[in-house]
Design a protein around this motif. Structure first.
Motif, PDB file in Angstrom:
ATOM      1  N   TRP A 232       0.941  -1.311  -0.099  1.00  0.00           N
ATOM      2  CA  TRP A 232       0.048  -0.028   0.088  1.00  0.00           C
ATOM      3  C   TRP A 232       0.789   1.196  -0.047  1.00  0.00           C
ATOM      4  CZ3 TRP A 232      -5.279  -0.637  -0.075  1.00  0.00           C
ATOM      5  CH2 TRP A 232      -5.685  -1.935  -0.120  1.00  0.00           C
TER       6      TRP A 232
ATOM      7  N   ASP B  40      -4.769  -7.651   4.846  1.00  0.00           N
ATOM      8  CA  ASP B  40      -4.656  -6.137   4.549  1.00  0.00           C
ATOM      9  C   ASP B  40      -5.822  -5.471   4.939  1.00  0.00           C
ATOM     10  OD1 ASP B  40      -1.939  -7.032   3.884  1.00  0.00           O
ATOM     11  OD2 ASP B  40      -2.239  -6.274   1.726  1.00  0.00           O
ATOM     12  N   GLU B  41      -7.100  -6.067   4.738  1.00  0.00           N
ATOM     13  CA  GLU B  41      -8.263  -5.357   5.035  1.00  0.00           C
ATOM     14  C   GLU B  41      -8.587  -5.367   6.292  1.00  0.00           C
ATOM     15  OE1 GLU B  41     -13.002  -6.202   3.669  1.00  0.00           O
ATOM     16  OE2 GLU B  41     -11.748  -8.032   4.068  1.00  0.00           O
TER      17      GLU B  41
ATOM     18  N   VAL C 208      -5.896   0.624   3.678  1.00  0.00           N
ATOM     19  CA  VAL C 208      -6.854   1.347   2.593  1.00  0.00           C
ATOM     20  C   VAL C 208      -7.251   2.541   3.148  1.00  0.00           C
ATOM     21  CG1 VAL C 208      -9.230   0.385   3.044  1.00  0.00           C
ATOM     22  CG2 VAL C 208      -8.560   1.033   0.718  1.00  0.00           C
ATOM     23  N   LYS C 209      -7.587   2.766   4.305  1.00  0.00           N
ATOM     24  CA  LYS C 209      -7.828   4.096   4.929  1.00  0.00           C
ATOM     25  C   LYS C 209      -6.597   5.256   4.829  1.00  0.00           C
ATOM     26  CE  LYS C 209     -10.505   1.711   7.992  1.00  0.00           C
ATOM     27  NZ  LYS C 209     -10.800   1.294   9.824  1.00  0.00           N
TER      28      LYS C 209
ATOM     29  N   PRO D 111      -4.063   4.526  -0.163  1.00  0.00           N
ATOM     30  CA  PRO D 111      -5.044   4.037  -1.085  1.00  0.00           C
ATOM     31  C   PRO D 111      -4.272   3.033  -2.458  1.00  0.00           C
ATOM     32  CG  PRO D 111      -4.949   6.236  -1.436  1.00  0.00           C
ATOM     33  CD  PRO D 111      -3.941   5.889  -0.348  1.00  0.00           C
ATOM     34  N   TYR D 112      -3.389   3.273  -2.777  1.00  0.00           N
ATOM     35  CA  TYR D 112      -2.599   2.814  -3.904  1.00  0.00           C
ATOM     36  C   TYR D 112      -2.181   1.335  -3.636  1.00  0.00           C
ATOM     37  CZ  TYR D 112      -2.935   7.442  -6.301  1.00  0.00           C
ATOM     38  OH  TYR D 112      -3.685   8.367  -6.632  1.00  0.00           O
ATOM     39  N   TYR D 113      -2.659   0.537  -4.214  1.00  0.00           N
ATOM     40  CA  TYR D 113      -2.601  -1.079  -4.021  1.00  0.00           C
ATOM     41  C   TYR D 113      -1.739  -1.544  -4.835  1.00  0.00           C
ATOM     42  CZ  TYR D 113      -3.724  -5.230  -1.109  1.00  0.00           C
ATOM     43  OH  TYR D 113      -3.657  -6.582  -0.472  1.00  0.00           O
TER      44      TYR D 113
ATOM     45  N   LEU E 264     -11.913  -4.326  -0.983  1.00  0.00           N
ATOM     46  CA  LEU E 264     -10.898  -3.358  -0.860  1.00  0.00           C
ATOM     47  C   LEU E 264     -11.210  -2.193  -2.135  1.00  0.00           C
ATOM     48  CD1 LEU E 264      -8.063  -5.308   0.312  1.00  0.00           C
ATOM     49  CD2 LEU E 264      -9.235  -3.371   1.604  1.00  0.00           C
TER      50      LEU E 264
ATOM     51  N   ALA F  60      -9.536   1.185  -2.838  1.00  0.00           N
ATOM     52  CA  ALA F  60      -8.323   0.723  -3.273  1.00  0.00           C
ATOM     53  C   ALA F  60      -8.094   1.064  -4.853  1.00  0.00           C
ATOM     54  CB  ALA F  60      -8.227  -0.746  -2.879  1.00  0.00           C
ATOM     55  N   GLN F  61      -6.955   1.528  -4.798  1.00  0.00           N
ATOM     56  CA  GLN F  61      -6.554   1.791  -6.442  1.00  0.00           C
ATOM     57  C   GLN F  61      -5.552   0.697  -6.831  1.00  0.00           C
ATOM     58  OE1 GLN F  61      -8.003   4.402  -8.451  1.00  0.00           O
ATOM     59  NE2 GLN F  61      -9.243   4.525  -6.604  1.00  0.00           N
TER      60      GLN F  61
END
Length: 366
Positions: free
Chosen positions: A159, A220-221, A226-227, A230-232, A290, A295-296
């Motif tokens: 992330w 990961d969730e 993700v909060k 955001p780039y995954y 996600l 999530a991106q």
């Protein structure tokens, strides 16, 4: 009827009792061990392998062999498991071997090395190509006996707070990453940091980290990355088939009855198989959730992947020259991996590639 009850009541008069009872006591002594994990209870995929193993061992011994399980921080910190096992603070631990490459780079192979085997290849090398014996020859120097504790499969690349468009964007980036992956990424400009699961989110939140990798969507969730970032990205080229380890204090392991050693070997393999099955079931829906949460999803840029591969090979050559133990294990695993890849290219890899293509392109419409 339970085995003990049967033996105590069988035979004529007291003859059976006189022969069987000492044999039972000798074969099944009452033992209580402590197992400390590097993971919190909330991660039931990882920590759950410990409780599953404990239950299997207790059931197989009719409760004679009890293993008490402790989460990260309850007995020792998350990344102190190897020392706790080695010095006898606990009899057993569950951890990622690559957390301890600071002791010796050979510890990397118990988990994964960048651009190394995938999960099935890793298990094949461990169980059928001599990997377990080779690793235990190495671990013995540290008073440790090791059994594989389950594979996560290929992990996600992590992330990131900002989008990564090329390797130039890695310069100065502070990232939680374990093992030799951190060493490779450091040569690409990353500032690697090693933290236990429970410390990652606060570090991201405070800005101490710019990025973090852990395992994959389901874990990961739960950790909430993700909060904040955001780039995954995918894939984790440093963890193509990450294996966890059950570490045993070597003297305690040797003192066990052979039957208990066999039970532990079987329970560890069973718990490990269950772990990867869990991930294969739980990761796909978690990824969808996600993405819905913002999530991106991004592939790591090609220039990062190509550069990391070259750096990894150079690193292995350098480490082999510096450390005979590393060289011995690396050459053994690399030879197996090369041979496996030649077949994999025309079997599983090609099948998977064609199956995904068929599904995505909807060949059934032709």
């Amino acid at each position: 009827m339970k085995r003990r009850a049967f033996l105590k009541t069988a035979g004529i008069g007291g003859a059976a009792v006189a022969v069987a009872s000492p044999a039972i006591a000798q074969a099944s002594p009452s033992i209580t061990w402590r197992l400390t994990s590097s993971y919190p209870k909330s991660l039931e995929t990882l920590y759950g392998a410990c409780t599953y193993l404990s239950e299997l061992v207790s059931d197989a011994t009719d409760g004679a062999f009890k293993i008490q399980v402790f989460a990260a921080g309850e007995v020792v910190p998350a990344l102190a498991v190897a020392d706790a096992v080695s010095n006898g603070t606990v009899e057993m631990g569950q951890t990622g071997s690559y957390f301890y490459i600071g002791k010796d780079t050979g510890f990397a192979f118990g988990t994964a090395i960048p651009w190394g085997p995938n999960s099935r290849q890793q298990n094949a090398w461990l169980y059928r190509a001599g990997g377990i014996d080779l690793l235990n020859e190495f671990y013995a120097k540290f008073g440790i006996f090791n059994l594989p504790a389950g594979n996560t499969g290929t992990q996600m690349g992590g992330w990131f707070r900002k989008e990564i468009k090329s390797k130039a964007d890695l310069s100065g980036l502070k990232m939680r990453v374990g093992g030799l992956g951190g060493t490779v990424l450091q040569k690409l400009g990353v500032v690697p940091q090693q933290l236990g699961a429970g410390d990652i989110y606060p570090a991201l939140e405070r800005g101490v980290l710019d990025a973090a990798e852990f395992v994959g969507p389901y874990d990961d969730e739960k950790l909430g990355f993700v909060k904040i970032a955001p780039y995954y990205y995918y894939p984790a080229f440093w963890e193509g088939g990450a294996e966890l380890s059950f570490f045993f204090n070597l003297d305690k392991w040797k003192a066990l009855p052979k039957s208990y050693q066999t039970i532990l070997r079987t329970a560890a393999a069973t718990a490990g198989h269950d772990m990867q099955a869990k991930y294969d079931v739980l990761n796909p829906p978690a990824l969808r959730r996600l993405v819905a949460a913002g999530a991106q999803l991004r592939p790591l840029p090609n220039d990062i992947l190509r550069a990391s591969y070259k750096i990894a090979l150079e690193l292995y050559k350098e480490m082999s020259e510096q450390n005979p133990a590393f060289k011995k294990i690396y050459e053994h695993q690399a030879a197996f991996h090369r041979d496996s890849q030649a077949y994999w290219a025309i079997s599983d890899f090609y099948y998977d590639y064609m199956a995904v293509s068929a599904q995505q392109q909807r060949w059934d419409r032709d």
